[in-house]
Design a protein around this motif. Structure first.
Motif, PDB file in Angstrom:
ATOM      1  N   LEU A  35     -28.277 -40.902  -7.461  1.00 10.83           N
ATOM      2  CA  LEU A  35     -26.831 -40.710  -7.578  1.00 10.83           C
ATOM      3  C   LEU A  35     -26.263 -39.754  -6.526  1.00 10.83           C
ATOM      4  CD1 LEU A  35     -26.482 -40.398 -11.466  1.00 10.83           C
ATOM      5  CD2 LEU A  35     -26.427 -42.449 -10.044  1.00 10.83           C
ATOM      6  N   HIS A  36     -27.082 -39.356  -5.552  1.00 11.89           N
ATOM      7  CA  HIS A  36     -26.637 -38.394  -4.532  1.00 11.89           C
ATOM      8  C   HIS A  36     -26.094 -37.128  -5.219  1.00 11.89           C
ATOM      9  CE1 HIS A  36     -27.132 -41.671  -1.724  1.00 11.89           C
ATOM     10  NE2 HIS A  36     -26.288 -42.402  -2.432  1.00 11.89           N
ATOM     11  N   ALA A  37     -26.780 -36.719  -6.271  1.00 14.72           N
ATOM     12  CA  ALA A  37     -26.322 -35.609  -7.109  1.00 14.72           C
ATOM     13  C   ALA A  37     -27.236 -34.400  -6.935  1.00 14.72           C
ATOM     14  CB  ALA A  37     -26.303 -36.050  -8.573  1.00 14.72           C
ATOM     15  N   SER A  38     -26.905 -33.352  -7.651  1.00 11.21           N
ATOM     16  CA  SER A  38     -27.785 -32.185  -7.729  1.00 11.21           C
ATOM     17  C   SER A  38     -27.967 -31.845  -9.197  1.00 11.21           C
ATOM     18  CB  SER A  38     -27.185 -30.992  -6.976  1.00 11.21           C
ATOM     19  OG  SER A  38     -25.955 -30.586  -7.562  1.00 11.21           O
ATOM     20  N   SER A  98     -17.476 -40.489  -6.097  1.00 11.43           N
ATOM     21  CA  SER A  98     -17.737 -41.818  -5.540  1.00 11.43           C
ATOM     22  C   SER A  98     -18.900 -42.498  -6.219  1.00 11.43           C
ATOM     23  CB  SER A  98     -18.005 -41.727  -4.034  1.00 11.43           C
ATOM     24  OG  SER A  98     -19.116 -40.865  -3.779  1.00 11.43           O
ATOM     25  N   THR A  99     -19.903 -41.731  -6.639  1.00  9.24           N
ATOM     26  CA  THR A  99     -21.045 -42.287  -7.341  1.00  9.24           C
ATOM     27  C   THR A  99     -20.691 -42.658  -8.770  1.00  9.24           C
ATOM     28  OG1 THR A  99     -22.526 -40.923  -5.993  1.00  9.24           O
ATOM     29  CG2 THR A  99     -23.445 -41.907  -7.983  1.00  9.24           C
ATOM     30  N   PRO A 130     -31.098 -37.185  -8.958  1.00  4.75           N
ATOM     31  CA  PRO A 130     -30.368 -36.739  -7.760  1.00  4.75           C
ATOM     32  C   PRO A 130     -30.480 -37.714  -6.591  1.00  4.75           C
ATOM     33  CG  PRO A 130     -31.483 -34.892  -8.769  1.00  4.75           C
ATOM     34  CD  PRO A 130     -31.961 -36.121  -9.487  1.00  4.75           C
ATOM     35  N   ARG A 131     -31.655 -38.307  -6.411  1.00  7.11           N
ATOM     36  CA  ARG A 131     -31.810 -39.272  -5.316  1.00  7.11           C
ATOM     37  C   ARG A 131     -30.985 -40.529  -5.576  1.00  7.11           C
ATOM     38  NH1 ARG A 131     -37.417 -37.961  -5.540  1.00  7.11           N
ATOM     39  NH2 ARG A 131     -37.830 -39.941  -6.600  1.00  7.11           N
ATOM     40  N   ILE A 161     -22.266 -34.427  -9.840  1.00  7.58           N
ATOM     41  CA  ILE A 161     -22.304 -35.806  -9.353  1.00  7.58           C
ATOM     42  C   ILE A 161     -21.029 -36.112  -8.576  1.00  7.58           C
ATOM     43  CG2 ILE A 161     -22.661 -38.209 -10.028  1.00  7.58           C
ATOM     44  CD1 ILE A 161     -23.570 -37.169 -12.760  1.00  7.58           C
ATOM     45  N   PRO A 162     -21.125 -36.674  -7.374  1.00  6.74           N
ATOM     46  CA  PRO A 162     -19.922 -37.039  -6.612  1.00  6.74           C
ATOM     47  C   PRO A 162     -19.093 -38.081  -7.341  1.00  6.74           C
ATOM     48  CG  PRO A 162     -21.884 -37.076  -5.219  1.00  6.74           C
ATOM     49  CD  PRO A 162     -22.363 -36.956  -6.631  1.00  6.74           C
TER      50      PRO A 162
END
Length: 337
Positions: free
Chosen positions: A309-312, A331-332, A306-307, A328-329
């Motif tokens: 890839l700005h994911a959850s 954009s990532t 998550p850190r 996952i966004p």
């Protein structure tokens, strides 16, 4: 007659009437001391897009970008007025900017010589278009930059793998086995990223890990979703996450006892259209129990990935089968960084 040797004398061949300037691959441009074009060979016509008739008698600055013309006039006059009668050179393969008839600017190498002929100063420019070479240099530099970036990314991931694996392993053999499997997963991803697009297929990424556990009829493993390509960083992290899920399932979950693993993924609608939702669902295996301690796989999926890839991500240890949801966004996913 016996002993007589007859010698056949070949007739002399007529001299070739060739303008050797027209045979040269490089442009040859001759000017007077004021910089007005006297000679403009065929290679020059092809390089600049002008015919000789259009250029002869014109200032040679016509072949230069507007910004370079005034400076060039002064340089040529200074060179032309130099003393001596022999051949002199103004730079050896000096790189210059040139301009075609259509306005396109291009890089070139030029060498200028000065000679006195019949009391006149003649400047001869040998000019070579190096556009292709410069483009290759640019591509090499871009490739080197990309390789440096990729290598640093991979080394940072390897460093994290070693540290986290060491923290969760109970002995050296377990550490070796676990680390080897994780490095293999990372290596497989790097191989997939070597194509022209430098991206990996999302579906193939899952099948690369799950294929070794798939039954002959393929019924125990399914991966369903649209055709999606993902960039290097997302591919690296996801391949490690899939490796951990597949390894855990093969040891303790559905793949260890005739169960099934179903992976579904896709972009949502409305506000979720830019979020890739991934679900890993296990069924038909042994009852699942909450682990007593948080292992490498859990930390990788719920903390590290998550850190990065700005994911959850969330893992639900349901008795009927493990469930893992990842968001996952877009954009990532699309990024190559």
């Amino acid at each position: 007659m016996p002993g007589l040797t007859v010698v056949e004398i070949s007739q002399p061949q007529p001299a070739l009437n060739i303008d050797f300037l027209e045979l040269l691959a490089d442009s040859v441009i001759c000017t007077d001391e004021d910089g007005r074009v006297l000679v403009f060979n065929r290679a020059a016509e092809e390089a600049f897009g002008y015919t000789a008739l259009e250029v002869i008698g014109q200032p040679v600055e016509l072949l230069l970008p507007q910004a370079d013309r005034s400076k060039h006039v002064g340089q040529v006059r200074e060179f032309a007025s130099g003393g001596g009668t022999g051949k002199r050179l103004m730079g050896r393969r000096r790189e210059v900017r040139s301009r075609r008839k259509n306005g396109e600017e291009f890089p070139a190498e030029a060498m200028v010589s000065r000679q006195r002929i019949d009391g006149r100063t003649i400047l001869t420019v040998v000019h070579r278009d190096i556009s292709e070479r410069k483009e290759l240099e640019h591509l090499r530099q871009a490739a080197a930059h990309e390789l440096d970036h990729r290598l640093k990314n991979v080394l940072s991931v390897v460093n994290a793998l070693v540290s986290l694996t060491a923290a969760s392993a109970s002995n050296v053999d377990e550490f070796k086995q676990s680390l080897t499997g994780r490095l293999d997963a990372l290596a497989n991803t790097q191989t997939a990223l070597l194509g022209e697009n430098q991206s990996a297929s999302f579906r193939d990424l899952f099948l690369a890990e799950l294929g070794q556990y798939q039954a002959s009829d393929g019924a125990n493993v399914t991966v369903e979703g649209p055709l999606i390509s993902i960039g290097p960083r997302a591919a690296q992290m996801l391949s490690l996450a899939v490796h951990e899920l597949a390894t855990n399932s093969a040891k303790y979950g559905a793949l260890s006892d005739n169960g099934q693993v179903a992976v579904t993924y896709g972009f949502g609608h409305g506000a979720a259209k830019d979020i890739l939702a991934v679900r890993w669902q296990e069924t038909g295996g042994p009852p699942v129990r909450q682990p007593l301690r948080q292992g490498f796989g859990t930390r990788l999926i719920t903390e590290v990935m998550p850190r990065a890839l700005h994911a959850s991500a969330a893992i639900d240890y349901r008795p009927e089968g493990l469930l893992c949801d990842i968001a996952i966004p877009r954009s990532t996913i699309d990024s190559d960084r």
